[in-house]
Design a protein around this motif. Structure first.
Motif, PDB file in Angstrom:
ATOM      1  N   LEU A 141      38.827  39.056  53.317  1.00 21.83           N
ATOM      2  CA  LEU A 141      39.419  37.821  52.803  1.00 21.83           C
ATOM      3  C   LEU A 141      39.831  38.055  51.350  1.00 21.83           C
ATOM      4  CD1 LEU A 141      37.033  35.136  54.349  1.00 21.83           C
ATOM      5  CD2 LEU A 141      39.014  36.301  55.364  1.00 21.83           C
ATOM      6  N   ARG A 142      41.051  38.487  51.198  1.00 19.91           N
ATOM      7  CA  ARG A 142      41.586  38.796  49.872  1.00 19.91           C
ATOM      8  C   ARG A 142      43.028  38.296  49.804  1.00 19.91           C
ATOM      9  NH1 ARG A 142      41.586  43.849  52.696  1.00 19.91           N
ATOM     10  NH2 ARG A 142      43.711  44.706  52.943  1.00 19.91           N
ATOM     11  N   GLY A 143      43.700  38.626  48.716  1.00 18.57           N
ATOM     12  CA  GLY A 143      45.103  38.252  48.588  1.00 18.57           C
ATOM     13  C   GLY A 143      45.300  36.957  47.840  1.00 18.57           C
ATOM     14  N   PRO A 144      46.496  36.372  47.906  1.00 22.06           N
ATOM     15  CA  PRO A 144      46.819  35.167  47.131  1.00 22.06           C
ATOM     16  C   PRO A 144      45.876  33.991  47.387  1.00 22.06           C
ATOM     17  CG  PRO A 144      48.812  36.132  48.053  1.00 22.06           C
ATOM     18  CD  PRO A 144      47.667  36.891  48.648  1.00 22.06           C
ATOM     19  N   LEU A 145      45.278  33.907  48.561  1.00 25.22           N
ATOM     20  CA  LEU A 145      44.359  32.797  48.839  1.00 25.22           C
ATOM     21  C   LEU A 145      43.095  32.867  47.999  1.00 25.22           C
ATOM     22  CD1 LEU A 145      44.675  32.578  52.734  1.00 25.22           C
ATOM     23  CD2 LEU A 145      45.588  30.972  51.051  1.00 25.22           C
ATOM     24  N   CYS A 146      42.844  34.019  47.374  1.00 21.72           N
ATOM     25  CA  CYS A 146      41.679  34.190  46.501  1.00 21.72           C
ATOM     26  C   CYS A 146      41.940  33.682  45.080  1.00 21.72           C
ATOM     27  CB  CYS A 146      41.273  35.663  46.439  1.00 21.72           C
ATOM     28  SG  CYS A 146      39.819  36.060  47.417  1.00 21.72           S
ATOM     29  N   GLY A 147      43.185  33.634  44.676  1.00 20.23           N
ATOM     30  CA  GLY A 147      43.476  33.273  43.301  1.00 20.23           C
ATOM     31  C   GLY A 147      44.223  34.389  42.586  1.00 20.23           C
ATOM     32  N   ASN A 189      40.941  38.594  44.713  1.00 21.36           N
ATOM     33  CA  ASN A 189      39.649  38.976  45.275  1.00 21.36           C
ATOM     34  C   ASN A 189      38.574  38.038  44.734  1.00 21.36           C
ATOM     35  OD1 ASN A 189      38.767  40.039  42.691  1.00 21.36           O
ATOM     36  ND2 ASN A 189      39.959  41.884  43.135  1.00 21.36           N
ATOM     37  N   TRP A 190      37.305  38.335  45.034  1.00 24.48           N
ATOM     38  CA  TRP A 190      36.195  37.462  44.665  1.00 24.48           C
ATOM     39  C   TRP A 190      35.483  37.935  43.396  1.00 24.48           C
ATOM     40  CZ3 TRP A 190      34.511  33.375  48.116  1.00 24.48           C
ATOM     41  CH2 TRP A 190      35.278  33.272  49.290  1.00 24.48           C
ATOM     42  N   ASP A 191      36.110  38.789  42.618  1.00 26.99           N
ATOM     43  CA  ASP A 191      35.493  39.372  41.431  1.00 26.99           C
ATOM     44  C   ASP A 191      35.645  38.423  40.250  1.00 26.99           C
ATOM     45  OD1 ASP A 191      34.128  41.289  39.989  1.00 26.99           O
ATOM     46  OD2 ASP A 191      35.919  42.465  39.527  1.00 26.99           O
ATOM     47  N   ASP A 192      34.797  37.422  40.182  1.00 21.85           N
ATOM     48  CA  ASP A 192      35.009  36.290  39.289  1.00 21.85           C
ATOM     49  C   ASP A 192      34.423  36.489  37.890  1.00 21.85           C
ATOM     50  OD1 ASP A 192      36.389  34.959  41.269  1.00 21.85           O
ATOM     51  OD2 ASP A 192      34.613  33.948  42.039  1.00 21.85           O
ATOM     52  N   HIS A 193      34.873  37.559  37.215  1.00 20.27           N
ATOM     53  CA  HIS A 193      34.616  37.697  35.784  1.00 20.27           C
ATOM     54  C   HIS A 193      35.499  36.693  35.047  1.00 20.27           C
ATOM     55  CE1 HIS A 193      32.465  41.481  36.365  1.00 20.27           C
ATOM     56  NE2 HIS A 193      33.464  41.908  37.113  1.00 20.27           N
ATOM     57  N   ALA A 194      35.082  36.313  33.878  1.00 20.88           N
ATOM     58  CA  ALA A 194      35.884  35.371  33.095  1.00 20.88           C
ATOM     59  C   ALA A 194      37.258  35.939  32.766  1.00 20.88           C
ATOM     60  CB  ALA A 194      35.148  35.008  31.809  1.00 20.88           C
ATOM     61  N   VAL A 195      37.339  37.266  32.587  1.00 16.96           N
ATOM     62  CA  VAL A 195      38.621  37.885  32.256  1.00 16.96           C
ATOM     63  C   VAL A 195      39.605  37.783  33.417  1.00 16.96           C
ATOM     64  CG1 VAL A 195      37.976  40.202  33.026  1.00 16.96           C
ATOM     65  CG2 VAL A 195      39.669  39.927  31.190  1.00 16.96           C
ATOM     66  N   ASN A 196      39.081  37.604  34.627  1.00 17.95           N
ATOM     67  CA  ASN A 196      39.944  37.500  35.798  1.00 17.95           C
ATOM     68  C   ASN A 196      40.387  36.061  36.048  1.00 17.95           C
ATOM     69  OD1 ASN A 196      39.741  40.226  36.267  1.00 17.95           O
ATOM     70  ND2 ASN A 196      38.069  40.043  37.741  1.00 17.95           N
ATOM     71  N   HIS A 197      39.447  35.173  36.068  1.00 23.49           N
ATOM     72  CA  HIS A 197      39.714  33.738  36.193  1.00 23.49           C
ATOM     73  C   HIS A 197      38.392  33.007  36.035  1.00 23.49           C
ATOM     74  CE1 HIS A 197      40.067  35.116  40.678  1.00 23.49           C
ATOM     75  NE2 HIS A 197      38.857  35.292  40.243  1.00 23.49           N
ATOM     76  N   HIS A 198      38.429  31.749  35.706  1.00 26.15           N
ATOM     77  CA  HIS A 198      37.206  30.961  35.574  1.00 26.15           C
ATOM     78  C   HIS A 198      36.544  30.873  36.938  1.00 26.15           C
ATOM     79  CE1 HIS A 198      34.414  27.763  34.651  1.00 26.15           C
ATOM     80  NE2 HIS A 198      34.772  27.815  33.370  1.00 26.15           N
ATOM     81  N   VAL A 199      35.284  31.258  36.999  1.00 28.87           N
ATOM     82  CA  VAL A 199      34.608  31.372  38.289  1.00 28.87           C
ATOM     83  C   VAL A 199      34.643  30.073  39.084  1.00 28.87           C
ATOM     84  CG1 VAL A 199      32.345  30.960  37.188  1.00 28.87           C
ATOM     85  CG2 VAL A 199      32.464  32.045  39.447  1.00 28.87           C
ATOM     86  N   PHE A 200      34.449  28.951  38.441  1.00 33.05           N
ATOM     87  CA  PHE A 200      34.377  27.688  39.176  1.00 33.05           C
ATOM     88  C   PHE A 200      35.751  27.236  39.646  1.00 33.05           C
ATOM     89  CE2 PHE A 200      30.732  27.267  36.047  1.00 33.05           C
ATOM     90  CZ  PHE A 200      29.811  27.822  36.937  1.00 33.05           C
ATOM     91  N   ASP A 201      36.769  27.462  38.818  1.00 40.00           N
ATOM     92  CA  ASP A 201      38.126  27.129  39.251  1.00 40.00           C
ATOM     93  C   ASP A 201      38.542  27.997  40.435  1.00 40.00           C
ATOM     94  OD1 ASP A 201      38.275  25.308  37.198  1.00 40.00           O
ATOM     95  OD2 ASP A 201      39.361  26.651  35.831  1.00 40.00           O
ATOM     96  N   ALA A 202      38.196  29.280  40.381  1.00 41.32           N
ATOM     97  CA  ALA A 202      38.548  30.195  41.464  1.00 41.32           C
ATOM     98  C   ALA A 202      37.857  29.800  42.762  1.00 41.32           C
ATOM     99  CB  ALA A 202      38.184  31.627  41.077  1.00 41.32           C
ATOM    100  N   LEU A 203      36.579  29.440  42.674  1.00 37.16           N
ATOM    101  CA  LEU A 203      35.843  29.054  43.884  1.00 37.16           C
ATOM    102  C   LEU A 203      36.404  27.768  44.482  1.00 37.16           C
ATOM    103  CD1 LEU A 203      32.221  29.942  42.748  1.00 37.16           C
ATOM    104  CD2 LEU A 203      33.462  30.974  44.663  1.00 37.16           C
ATOM    105  N   ARG A 204      36.744  26.808  43.628  1.00 28.08           N
ATOM    106  CA  ARG A 204      37.355  25.574  44.139  1.00 28.08           C
ATOM    107  C   ARG A 204      38.673  25.873  44.847  1.00 28.08           C
ATOM    108  NH1 ARG A 204      35.753  23.410  38.982  1.00 28.08           N
ATOM    109  NH2 ARG A 204      34.093  21.848  39.194  1.00 28.08           N
ATOM    110  N   PHE A 205      39.435  26.802  44.293  1.00 26.90           N
ATOM    111  CA  PHE A 205      40.750  27.130  44.838  1.00 26.90           C
ATOM    112  C   PHE A 205      40.651  27.702  46.244  1.00 26.90           C
ATOM    113  CE2 PHE A 205      44.161  30.239  45.511  1.00 26.90           C
ATOM    114  CZ  PHE A 205      45.280  29.436  45.332  1.00 26.90           C
TER     115      PHE A 205
END
Length: 396
Positions: A304-310, A314-330
């Motif tokens: 489960l990767r690709g644009p649907l992840c943000g 992918n699910w690598d939710d470092h702050a430098v990648n994207h805000h973890v909570f915003d990414a999970l909500r997305f």
């Protein structure tokens, strides 16, 4: 120690010893050297009407267990995050509000909240989960075969396969640099399907050819190749020609058998079923996985990767990648819908005794949220979810 799949209580009995974990039926996730698997098989094999098939749903990058399956509602805010906890169908078991559909089906799967290892990097962490490689250093390719390749090898020892479909299929599965057949040889790798199965023009190319002239032409080419490599065979020290024979047999079967085309054809599914999974890449990947196992495939992996992840896909939710909570909500709604639909479908079709669904990634995320809104790698603890496989469900 009480076996977690036979316990009368929903209380977690604590971290499992390696042998106990292996007996859950997921040998590959803990230690998967080939001799170890064969020894385990001899020690623990029990009679079954049908062999278990596996769908592995891989979340690359490492999903935050605290924000999904293992919430900490009484922890300080810098640990627990912003998501409320919700009850599930299992008394005493809570998920976060991101997984309402799976929460309603909690009696149909079990969560293992005590998965841990010592490999903090994506390559090493993935190889640990796929093959049991205890080397904590990141490597460019695996030195041990994945549990999927070992399964294909073990099934091949049972004799010729009558089913025209490959025994191991990857539907947009985990990247090949982190898993593979290693020393078993390429013949035990996955048949890889790529592309978006939700696209209206999606098809798996070059399978199920019915034109008699084309089939005859393919047969002639295969026969010619066999004649040309006769002289080379005496000098084949690495077994490459044997692998080529295996590939050729699989390819010819896929090319010429109509059943193979039908197994990959999602248009044969009821429209309501396709809607239930979600008209998106992830939902249709999981639907295809179910179809393939019904058609006789032993192992299906899907990532489960690709644009649907943000943003970083992918699910690598470092702050430098994207805000973890915003990414999970997305991504949560799409993820929750697809996984819950698969579990419901497995049970409604009576497949829960023969099909084991495994949901995992390479590790979890740090308990404490970084000040800039991320959670880093955390191999010390993560959560795996299992459904079916003939095991007792509704436990943690």
């Amino acid at each position: 120690m009480t076996h977690p799949f036979n316990a009368s209580s929903n209380i977690c009995p604590g971290p499992q010893k390696r042998r106990g974990f292996l007996k859950m039926g997921l040998a590959g996730f803990a230690t998967l050297s080939l001799p170890g698997v064969l020894r385990l098989r001899a020690d623990t094999e029990v009679p079954r009407k049908k062999k278990t098939s596996v769908i592995m749903i891989w979340k690359p990058g490492g999903c935050s267990h605290i924000d999904t399956y293992d919430p900490k509602p009484n922890a300080p805010s810098e640990y627990r995050g912003p998501f409320a906890t919700i009850p599930t169908a299992v008394p005493g078991l809570q998920f976060t509000e991101l997984l309402p559909l799976q929460a309603k089906l909690a009696e149909k799967f079990t969560v293992l909240r005590s998965m841990r290892h010592g490999s903090p990097g994506h390559p090493a962490g993935s190889m640990r989960m796929f093959s049991g490689d205890t080397d904590t250093r990141d490597k460019p390719k695996p030195k041990l075969p994945s549990w999927m390749a070992v399964t294909k090898y073990q099934r091949s020892l049972e004799g010729n396969r009558n089913n025209p479909l490959p025994s191991y299929v990857s539907v947009n599965g985990p990247g090949g640099s982190y898993n593979g057949p290693a020393y078993l040889g390429d013949a035990y790798g996955a048949y890889a399907v790529t592309g978006d199965p939700n696209a209206p023009n999606f098809s798996v190319p070059n399978i199920g050819i019915t034109d008699a002239a084309k089939v005859k032409h393919l047969g002639r080419r295969a026969a010619l190749r066999q004649k040309l490599d006769t002289l080379e065979r005496a000098f084949d020290q690495s077994g490459e020609l044997e692998s080529l024979d295996e590939f050729e047999t699989q390819a010819m079967t896929l090319l010429t058998n109509q059943k193979t085309k039908e197994a990959f054809d999602l248009t044969r599914e009821d429209e309501k079923t396709r809607d239930r999974y979600g008209r998106n890449t992830w939902g249709q990947q999981l639907l295809m996985a179910r179809r393939l196992l019904e058609a006789g495939v032993h192992v299906v992996t899907t990532s489960l990767r690709g644009p649907l992840c943000g943003r970083v896909q992918n699910w690598d939710d470092h702050a430098v990648n994207h805000h973890v909570f915003d990414a999970l909500r997305f991504r949560a709604g799409t993820y929750d819908q697809a996984v819950s639909a698969l579990i419901e479908d497995i049970y409604s079709r009576g497949l829960d005794e023969q099909v084991l669904v495994v949901v995992t990634g390479e590790f979890g995320r740090t308990p404490k949220v970084k000040t800039n809104g991320g959670r880093d790698h955390w191999p010390r603890l993560s959560t795996l979810a299992f459904s079916g496989g003939g095991f007792r469900m509704g436990q943690v």
